[in-house]
Enzyme design. Structure first.
Site, PDB file in Angstrom:
ATOM      1  N   ASP A 221       9.492   8.685  -3.768  1.00 39.42           N
ATOM      2  CA  ASP A 221       8.598   8.283  -4.855  1.00 39.42           C
ATOM      3  C   ASP A 221       8.591   9.396  -5.915  1.00 39.42           C
ATOM      4  O   ASP A 221       9.488   9.463  -6.745  1.00 39.42           O
ATOM      5  CB  ASP A 221       7.214   7.993  -4.275  1.00 39.42           C
ATOM      6  CG  ASP A 221       6.221   7.508  -5.309  1.00 39.42           C
ATOM      7  OD1 ASP A 221       6.648   7.064  -6.387  1.00 39.42           O
ATOM      8  OD2 ASP A 221       5.006   7.573  -5.059  1.00 39.42           O
TER       9      ASP A 221
ATOM     10  N   ASP B  65       2.339   2.787   4.896  1.00 39.74           N
ATOM     11  CA  ASP B  65       0.923   2.466   5.054  1.00 39.74           C
ATOM     12  C   ASP B  65       0.182   2.437   3.728  1.00 39.74           C
ATOM     13  O   ASP B  65       0.622   2.996   2.720  1.00 39.74           O
ATOM     14  CB  ASP B  65       0.234   3.522   5.926  1.00 39.74           C
ATOM     15  CG  ASP B  65       0.036   4.835   5.175  1.00 39.74           C
ATOM     16  OD1 ASP B  65       1.037   5.410   4.698  1.00 39.74           O
ATOM     17  OD2 ASP B  65      -1.130   5.266   5.021  1.00 39.74           O
TER      18      ASP B  65
ATOM     19  N   ARG C   9       1.320  -0.365   8.786  1.00 42.55           N
ATOM     20  CA  ARG C   9       2.595   0.223   9.221  1.00 42.55           C
ATOM     21  C   ARG C   9       3.356  -0.721  10.151  1.00 42.55           C
ATOM     22  O   ARG C   9       4.578  -0.698  10.209  1.00 42.55           O
ATOM     23  CB  ARG C   9       2.355   1.544   9.966  1.00 42.55           C
ATOM     24  CG  ARG C   9       1.836   2.670   9.090  1.00 42.55           C
ATOM     25  CD  ARG C   9       2.004   4.001   9.810  1.00 42.55           C
ATOM     26  NE  ARG C   9       1.216   5.073   9.224  1.00 42.55           N
ATOM     27  CZ  ARG C   9       1.598   5.829   8.198  1.00 42.55           C
ATOM     28  NH1 ARG C   9       2.761   5.609   7.616  1.00 42.55           N
ATOM     29  NH2 ARG C   9       0.821   6.788   7.748  1.00 42.55           N
TER      30      ARG C   9
ATOM     31  N   GLY D 220       5.639   7.870   8.213  1.00 40.37           N
ATOM     32  CA  GLY D 220       6.250   6.754   7.480  1.00 40.37           C
ATOM     33  C   GLY D 220       7.622   6.325   7.966  1.00 40.37           C
ATOM     34  O   GLY D 220       7.967   5.157   7.901  1.00 40.37           O
TER      35      GLY D 220
HETATM   36  P1  IMP Z   1       6.702  11.450  -2.733  1.00 36.75           P
HETATM   37  O1  IMP Z   1       6.392  12.817  -2.205  1.00 36.75           O
HETATM   38  O2  IMP Z   1       5.826  11.094  -3.905  1.00 36.75           O
HETATM   39  O3  IMP Z   1       8.168  11.197  -3.002  1.00 36.75           O
HETATM   40  O4  IMP Z   1       6.230  10.399  -1.672  1.00 36.75           O
HETATM   41  C1  IMP Z   1       6.707  10.381  -0.433  1.00 36.75           C
HETATM   42  C2  IMP Z   1       5.682   9.861   0.548  1.00 36.75           C
HETATM   43  O5  IMP Z   1       4.585   9.174  -0.072  1.00 36.75           O
HETATM   44  C3  IMP Z   1       6.357   8.855   1.406  1.00 36.75           C
HETATM   45  O6  IMP Z   1       6.928   9.464   2.543  1.00 36.75           O
HETATM   46  C4  IMP Z   1       5.237   7.884   1.740  1.00 36.75           C
HETATM   47  O7  IMP Z   1       4.559   8.308   2.904  1.00 36.75           O
HETATM   48  C5  IMP Z   1       4.298   7.955   0.574  1.00 36.75           C
HETATM   49  N1  IMP Z   1       4.518   6.838  -0.378  1.00 36.75           N
HETATM   50  C6  IMP Z   1       5.093   6.885  -1.600  1.00 36.75           C
HETATM   51  N2  IMP Z   1       5.130   5.675  -2.178  1.00 36.75           N
HETATM   52  C7  IMP Z   1       4.573   4.814  -1.300  1.00 36.75           C
HETATM   53  C8  IMP Z   1       4.339   3.399  -1.298  1.00 36.75           C
HETATM   54  O8  IMP Z   1       4.661   2.650  -2.239  1.00 36.75           O
HETATM   55  N3  IMP Z   1       3.728   2.899  -0.196  1.00 36.75           N
HETATM   56  C9  IMP Z   1       3.363   3.653   0.879  1.00 36.75           C
HETATM   57  N4  IMP Z   1       3.575   4.975   0.933  1.00 36.75           N
HETATM   58  C10 IMP Z   1       4.177   5.557  -0.153  1.00 36.75           C
HETATM   59 MG    MG Z   2       1.970   7.569   3.761  1.00 41.89          MG
END
Ligand code: IMP
Ligand code: MG
Length: 175
Positions: free
Chosen positions: A102, A159, A165, A43
């Site tokens: 996120d 993505d 991407r 990402g």
């Molecule tokens: P977390 O572990 O939930 O904080 O999410 C982190 C990873 O989830 C990021 O590095 C992204 O790869 C993916 N991600 C979270 N939200 C989104 C989004 O809205 N679009 C695309 N990828 C996301």
């Molecule tokens: Mg991803």
């Protein structure tokens, strides 16, 4: 690709000027320090390339690959590392780069692993996007490009099922 979007959040020029600001901040903070940037793939790939070229400091670059979504749009809470071995970051100032904060699961897992297995002088994180929502883990990013609503976004490295991407902008997918 762009016709799959419900709306555009940030155009290419808006992203570029925000990166200018972030780069100035990071350059000032890491002046004279041994900096290791750890980019979280896939990402952060495009964000990393555009941001680091704006930072005129000597630095090392390494990448970590993790997965937590397994093709869906909701974090599974399970974060998988492709490479168990961390790069050598002992006695270095480490800056993690990720595309988006996120749930916080990804950054939290990486920070825990680094704290358990390495001895960095400092450990901070920088994300291009931060969703304004409650996180699963008590985690904050030190540098943030943009705060966004809790919507699924794509483009500029982010993505949906490995697509979008390469969109040069950041937008919300039609649902
Ligand atoms: P977390 O572990 O939930 O904080 O999410 C982190 C990873 O989830 C990021 O590095 C992204 O790869 C993916 N991600 C979270 N939200 C989104 C989004 O809205 N679009 C695309 N990828 C996301
Ligand atoms: Mg991803």
């Amino acid at each position: 690709m762009q016709s799959d979007l419900k709306k555009v959040l940030y155009r290419e020029d808006q992203i570029a000027s925000r990166l200018d600001g972030l780069a100035v901040q990071i350059t000032n903070d890491y002046q004279g320090k041994d900096l290791s940037v750890l980019a979280i793939l896939n990402g952060s790939l495009i964000f990393m390339a555009d941001l680091l070229r704006r930072i005129p400091l000597p630095l090392r670059l390494d990448c970590l690959r993790v997965k937590s979504y397994h093709g869906g749009t909701v974090s599974t809470g399970r974060v998988e590392f492709d490479h168990a071995a961390l790069p050598d970051i002992d006695r270095r100032h480490v800056l993690l780069l990720d595309d988006i904060l996120d749930s916080g699961n990804t950054l939290a897992a990486i920070i825990e692993t680094i704290r358990a297995e390495a001895r960095p002088l400092s450990l901070k994180s920088c994300v291009l996007l931060r969703k304004m929502k409650e996180r699963h883990r008590p985690i904050e990013a030190d540098y943030v490009g943009f705060d966004i609503e809790d919507e699924f976004v794509v483009g500029y490295g982010l993505d949906y099922q490995e697509q979008y991407r390469n969109l040069p902008l950041i937008g919300v997918l039609k649902t």
